[in-house]
Design a protein around this motif. Structure first.
Motif, short mmCIF file in Angstrom:
data_model
loop_
_atom_site.label_atom_id
_atom_site.label_comp_id
_atom_site.label_asym_id
_atom_site.label_seq_id
_atom_site.Cartn_x
_atom_site.Cartn_y
_atom_site.Cartn_z
N HIS A 57 0.85 -1.12 0.45
CA HIS A 57 -0.14 0.04 -0.36
C HIS A 57 0.80 1.37 -0.08
O HIS A 57 0.47 2.35 0.14
CB HIS A 57 -1.20 -0.17 1.41
CG HIS A 57 -1.64 -0.99 1.17
ND1 HIS A 57 -2.99 -1.35 0.44
CD2 HIS A 57 -1.69 -2.19 2.12
CE1 HIS A 57 -3.58 -2.17 0.78
NE2 HIS A 57 -2.90 -2.80 1.45
N LEU B 204 -0.48 4.33 -1.28
CA LEU B 204 -1.77 5.40 -0.64
C LEU B 204 -1.27 6.14 0.95
O LEU B 204 -0.10 5.82 1.38
CB LEU B 204 -2.40 4.09 0.18
CG LEU B 204 -3.16 3.40 -0.17
CD1 LEU B 204 -4.15 2.07 -0.09
CD2 LEU B 204 -3.99 3.37 -1.78
N CYS C 108 -5.99 4.75 6.30
CA CYS C 108 -6.02 4.04 4.68
C CYS C 108 -4.92 2.57 4.59
O CYS C 108 -3.79 2.97 5.31
CB CYS C 108 -5.51 4.44 3.29
SG CYS C 108 -6.06 6.63 3.06
N PRO D 149 -8.52 -1.11 -0.20
CA PRO D 149 -8.64 -1.58 -1.76
C PRO D 149 -10.62 -2.94 -1.46
O PRO D 149 -10.88 -2.21 -2.99
CB PRO D 149 -7.48 -1.63 -2.33
CG PRO D 149 -6.48 -1.47 -1.53
CD PRO D 149 -7.38 -1.70 -0.58
N LYS E 237 -13.84 -1.33 -2.40
CA LYS E 237 -14.64 -1.30 -3.39
C LYS E 237 -15.41 -2.55 -3.92
O LYS E 237 -16.86 -1.47 -4.66
CB LYS E 237 -13.70 -0.74 -4.32
CG LYS E 237 -12.82 0.47 -4.15
CD LYS E 237 -14.27 2.05 -4.60
CE LYS E 237 -13.19 3.02 -4.92
NZ LYS E 237 -14.01 3.98 -5.64
N CYS F 175 -17.00 0.96 1.82
CA CYS F 175 -15.98 2.45 1.08
C CYS F 175 -16.21 3.86 2.33
O CYS F 175 -18.02 4.07 1.64
CB CYS F 175 -15.16 2.74 0.20
SG CYS F 175 -14.25 1.45 -0.29
N ASP G 214 -12.53 7.76 -1.65
CA ASP G 214 -11.68 8.15 -2.96
C ASP G 214 -10.38 9.53 -3.07
O ASP G 214 -9.40 9.11 -2.80
CB ASP G 214 -12.20 8.44 -3.80
CG ASP G 214 -13.19 7.52 -4.78
OD1 ASP G 214 -12.29 5.80 -4.06
OD2 ASP G 214 -14.73 7.32 -5.27
N CYS H 130 -7.77 8.20 -0.20
CA CYS H 130 -6.96 7.02 0.18
C CYS H 130 -6.25 6.35 -1.45
O CYS H 130 -5.40 5.51 -2.18
CB CYS H 130 -7.61 5.68 0.48
SG CYS H 130 -7.80 6.09 2.04
N VAL H 131 -7.11 6.98 -2.51
CA VAL H 131 -7.07 6.25 -4.15
C VAL H 131 -5.83 8.38 -4.79
O VAL H 131 -6.15 9.25 -4.61
CB VAL H 131 -8.22 6.55 -4.55
CG1 VAL H 131 -7.91 6.15 -5.94
CG2 VAL H 131 -8.86 5.10 -3.74
N LYS I 189 -14.35 7.53 -12.35
CA LYS I 189 -13.61 8.49 -11.81
C LYS I 189 -13.62 10.38 -11.75
O LYS I 189 -14.69 10.55 -12.88
CB LYS I 189 -12.57 8.06 -13.35
CG LYS I 189 -11.93 7.05 -13.59
CD LYS I 189 -11.25 5.96 -12.71
CE LYS I 189 -11.49 4.39 -13.29
NZ LYS I 189 -11.25 3.41 -11.61
#
Length: 422
Positions: A21, A24, A53, A67, A70, A75, A80, A83-84, A101
């Motif tokens: 990770h 993240l 995260c 992850p 999702k 979540c 998003d 952490c993304v 997105k």
């Protein structure tokens, strides 16, 4: 409130991200379970800004920040953002609009100011976007649809062998063909083996409707020049294999450069059944084919949708290249957004559409539906259709409702009734 959470996030001592990770955000000590007071605060204010995260699943928390959340829809609301990392076109590919997105990699992103940071370099400068003014296949416009649904001009009496163009709401373009049947009028598009009825014809450049005297069916029995069966498939974990598992799942095919957004995303992997379908190695090679998917097959204009259409044999076998909403608004054999446990309703509308709009003669007992999800075959009981659960030998987690490798070729069988995994 939000101010408290933001302050908490700033003062929390941070630890390095766990292995796997590194991309993240760091994990706070609170996420390590340092005390009952901290855990109470986490439960009261679930947030990845607080939890951190990449931490392991915790059934006590009302939402998660790793992850797999999702896949399960668990979540936290700020996952998003916290952490993304922002998506990039070098990873997403230069595809159509993807509403999941935060930025886009399609040409229209320039108009809406939604382009990802590297979109111009990765997509425009390298020529991956179509040239300005290039046309993309698209559903009929509202004006075209209105004209096709209710043509003002009568085509006049048609004769077998006459050349015309045909189209309806399920197609992105007009098809040239030859009149091969009367009462009702059927047109076989060039290169096809079968003739069907069409909502609109174009004769000598004029859109017209079939003469009423030639619309009345004189024979409602199965026409020998048409397939007499219909194969319907779920997509995710039925026609596809879980991303990243191609080497572990025999007979599957990884399609480099084609992205599959489902369950967290990754490179599209076709299931063994999809490979067999492409090679005409199942009984469905003699049937019309369609999909009933809860997922979106990566969205409009996606490469994934193009590949799924190829798996199904193309427009000649789906009578469609426009994707439809589910019941009660089915207009093609390519359906996404169909809720689990309700797919039988969409199947019913598909059969009605074929028999009423396309002059087909598909009987209920000749409809076969295949889905990995444990929830979706049982509701077909009592419909007259056949439905079978697949991906039985490979489950995402043993005993759970979802498949892993997807359907295998030997699961696509012409078997009556409702079947589930043992």
């Amino acid at each position: 409130g939000l101010g408290v959470l933001a302050c908490v996030a700033l003062v929390a001592t941070q630890l390095p991200a766990p292995a796997g990770h590194e991309g993240l955000r760091p994990v706070s000590r609170w996420a390590q379970g340092s005390g009952g007071q901290d855990m109470q605060r986490l439960a009261a204010q679930p947030s990845c800004a607080v939890i951190g995260c990449g931490v392991s699943f915790d059934p006590v928390r009302p939402c998660q920040c790793n992850p797999p959340c999702k896949r399960f829809g668990s979540c936290c609301s700020d996952y998003d953002d916290q952490c993304v990392a922002p998506p990039l076109c070098k990873d997403l590919g230069c595809k159509g609009l993807d509403a999941t997105k935060s930025c886009q990699c399609d040409p229209e992103c320039k108009v809406h100011d939604t382009c990802c940071a590297d979109a111009l370099d990765v997509c425009q400068a390298t020529g991956k976007w179509p040239p300005a003014g290039a046309q993309r296949p698209s559903p009929p416009s509202p004006e075209e649809l209105k004209e096709m649904e209710h043509p003002a001009t009568n085509c006049g009496k048609l004769k077998k062998g006459e050349k015309v163009e045909v189209r309806d709401a399920a197609l992105t373009s007009w098809l040239q063909g030859v009149v091969t049947g009367l009462n009702p009028v059927k047109v076989t598009p060039d290169g096809w083996g079968f003739g069907y009825a069409w909502r609109a014809l174009r004769r000598h450049g004029v859109i017209c409707h079939t003469d009423p005297e030639q619309m009345t069916a004189k024979n409602t029995s199965h026409a020998p020049d048409q397939p007499g069966c219909l194969c319907l498939f779920d997509i995710d974990r039925t026609l596809t294999c879980e991303q990243g598992h191609a080497e572990k799942c025999a007979g599957t095919q990884k399609l480099e450069g084609v992205y599959d957004l489902a369950f967290g995303g990754g490179t599209l992997v076709l299931s063994a059944a999809s490979v067999a379908l492409k090679n005409n190695q199942t009984f469905c090679s003699k049937c019309l084919r369609g999909v009933i998917s809860q997922g979106a097959a990566s969205g409009a204009f996606s490469d994934m949708r193009s590949e799924i259409l190829k798996v199904l044999g193309g427009v000649q076998w789906t009578l469609s290249d426009v994707w439809s909403n589910p019941a009660p608004n089915v207009t093609s054999l390519l359906v996404c957004g169909a809720p689990d446990t309700k797919k039988q309703d969409t199947a019913r509308q598909m059969v009605d559409w074929l028999n009423k709009e396309k002059a087909a003669a598909i009987r209920d007992e000749d409809v076969y539906f295949f889905d990995d999800n444990i929830l979706n075959a049982p509701p077909f009981n009592g419909t007259g259709f056949n439905a079978h659960q697949v991906s039985c030998a490979s489950r995402w987690v043993k005993g759970t409702g979802l498949g892993l490798c997807g359907a295998t070729a030997d699961e696509i069988v012409r078997k009556r009734g409702i079947g589930k995994c043992a």
